[in-house]
Design an enzyme around this catalytic site. Structure first.
Site, PDB file in Angstrom:
ATOM      1  N   LYS A   7      25.385  72.578 141.660  1.00 45.76           N
ATOM      2  CA  LYS A   7      26.748  72.728 140.979  1.00 45.76           C
ATOM      3  C   LYS A   7      27.297  71.177 140.287  1.00 45.76           C
ATOM      4  CE  LYS A   7      28.332  74.592 144.691  1.00 45.76           C
ATOM      5  NZ  LYS A   7      28.943  75.331 145.569  1.00 45.76           N
ATOM      6  N   TYR A  36      52.764  48.909 145.426  1.00 48.83           N
ATOM      7  CA  TYR A  36      53.501  49.776 144.790  1.00 48.83           C
ATOM      8  C   TYR A  36      53.895  50.259 146.128  1.00 48.83           C
ATOM      9  CZ  TYR A  36      51.908  50.998 140.806  1.00 48.83           C
ATOM     10  OH  TYR A  36      51.801  51.032 139.044  1.00 48.83           O
TER      11      TYR A  36
HETATM   12  C1  LIG Z   1      28.132  75.671 147.120  1.00 51.56           C
HETATM   13  C2  LIG Z   1      27.372  77.078 147.553  1.00 51.56           C
HETATM   14  C3  LIG Z   1      25.198  76.386 147.326  1.00 51.56           C
HETATM   15  C4  LIG Z   1      25.137  75.061 148.849  1.00 51.56           C
HETATM   16  O1  LIG Z   1      26.165  75.477 149.545  1.00 51.56           O
HETATM   17  P1  LIG Z   1      26.467  74.190 150.503  1.00 51.56           P
HETATM   18  O2  LIG Z   1      27.051  73.955 151.708  1.00 51.56           O
HETATM   19  O3  LIG Z   1      26.250  72.636 149.785  1.00 51.56           O
HETATM   20  O4  LIG Z   1      24.616  73.777 150.992  1.00 51.56           O
HETATM   21  C5  LIG Z   1      24.803  77.906 148.131  1.00 51.56           C
HETATM   22  N1  LIG Z   1      25.160  79.373 147.933  1.00 51.56           N
HETATM   23  C6  LIG Z   1      26.368  79.315 146.706  1.00 51.56           C
HETATM   24  C7  LIG Z   1      27.291  80.410 146.369  1.00 51.56           C
HETATM   25  C8  LIG Z   1      28.302  78.357 146.650  1.00 51.56           C
HETATM   26  O5  LIG Z   1      28.744  78.351 145.848  1.00 51.56           O
END
Ligand SMILES: *Cc1c(COP(=O)(O)O)cnc(C)c1O
Length: 345
Positions: free
Chosen positions: A33, A242
């Site tokens: 993702k 700044y």
């Molecule tokens: C983001 C996510 C993962 C992966 O999690 P990590 O901590 O990055 O390994 C797995 N399952 C779900 C539902 C997630 O939202």
């Protein structure tokens, strides 16, 4: 070139996936993702598919569409947001597998795409996504008759191994799913590290692929180098940037590098950031601006052409600690303006 260069080590991502996969007898998927946590989902997906990964996950259907384009037909692409209104064509045409989160999504899916693969997401206490006990009890029979590909849930405190929430959620997941005969998944990176009780049939690492906490033993997936635009001499007492927030206490040499908070170098790191010239640290001074960071290179005795912001001496977890956040946010903040270069053997 005046943009920073984010070098992404696809071999490191694959090596991390293999190490995590070797820690479990369950199948090991990959969570890509948010453009594979900012590193580029298409390249990461193809590298992982070549290494044998067959199950991928994204947060949203749009991300799934991009991933399908990169992967072609075959690998399963799960969508955590489930089957949202307006996503039906994308899910159907591109063969995405929504993780259905509610009775509403279940109804939408069975009515609009009968026979199309799906998974079920259950809530075991995080109160974020998925069906809770009562809702699941009401729909389980109907849902199971349609043959879900997966039943999953997500741990809220897996990065704290001793947290009582972990065994609580594990127990609830068992109660909600034991004996159903459907493949199950509970563990992301943190859950893998909790041990085999948490692994079920499929594990879903995301951050672990990048060698960041809680997977401390991993290889870092990114390196970030920033070009120096200009160097100048300051007399004692002159100020930088700044708000005049830094004042030279000695005659100083200041390098200005081409990157700033618009590239994801959080402004909250002002006064807490170091950049590196090889093995030598150089403190960033003054405020981080949108496009520029000023660095005290006096002690180098030379003007560097570039400085390293993420590298062997300073990983995403170090930056996260300095900024009061987590590695996930550092990685996913790295902006598209940084030129991505891919490294693979
Ligand atoms: C983001 C996510 C993962 C992966 O999690 P990590 O901590 O990055 O390994 C797995 N399952 C779900 C539902 C997630 O939202």
């Amino acid at each position: 070139m005046s943009s920073g260069t984010l070098t992404i080590d696809l071999d490191a991502i694959v090596a991390n996936w293999r190490v995590l996969a070797a820690q479990t007898r369950a199948e090991c998927g990959a969570v890509l993702k948010a453009d594979a946590y900012g590193t580029g989902a298409a390249r990461a997906a193809r590298a992982l598919a070549r290494a044998g990964c067959r199950r991928f996950f994204v947060a949203m259907a749009e991300e799934g569409a991009a991933l399908r384009e990169a992967l072609g037909p075959g690998p399963e692409i799960g969508v955590f947001a489930g089957h949202m209104r307006g996503d039906t064509d994308m899910i159907g045409d591109l063969g995405l597998t929504p993780m259905l989160n509610s009775l509403e999504q279940l109804t939408r899916h069975f009515e609009s795409l009968p026979g199309h693969p799906f998974g079920i997401q259950l809530d075991t206490g995080m109160n974020r996504l998925g069906m809770e006990w009562d809702e699941w009890a009401a729909v389980a029979e109907v849902a199971l008759a349609q043959g879900p590909a997966l039943i999953m849930s997500h741990l809220a405190c897996a990065d704290e191994p001793d947290h009582p929430m972990n065994p609580y959620q594990l127990d609830l997941f068992h109660q909600m799913t034991d004996g159903l005969g459907v493949p199950r998944s509970l563990a992301a990176t943190g859950g893998i590290l909790l041990g085999p009780d948490y692994h079920f049939d499929l594990v879903r690492p995301g951050i672990g692929l990048h060698g960041a906490a809680p997977f401390a033993g991993g290889h870092p997936s990114v390196h970030l180098a920033l070009p120096v635009v200009q160097c100048r001499d300051l007399a004692r007492g002159e100020v930088v940037g700044y708000g005049n927030s830094w004042q030279a206490q000695r005659p100083s040499r200041i390098a200005t590098v081409s990157a700033g908070y618009a590239d994801g170098i959080l402004r909250a790191l002002s006064g807490r950031l170091r950049l590196w010239h090889g093995d030598r640290p150089c403190p960033a001074v003054g405020r981080i601006s949108m496009d520029l960071i000023t660095v005290d290179v006096t002690d180098l005795g030379e003007d560097p052409e570039e400085l390293t912001l993420i590298g062997p001496h300073q990983g995403v977890d170090d930056l996260a600690a300095a900024a009061g956040t987590i590695g996930y946010e550092i990685l996913t903040s790295l902006s598209p303006r940084l030129v991505r270069r891919y490294h693979a053997a």
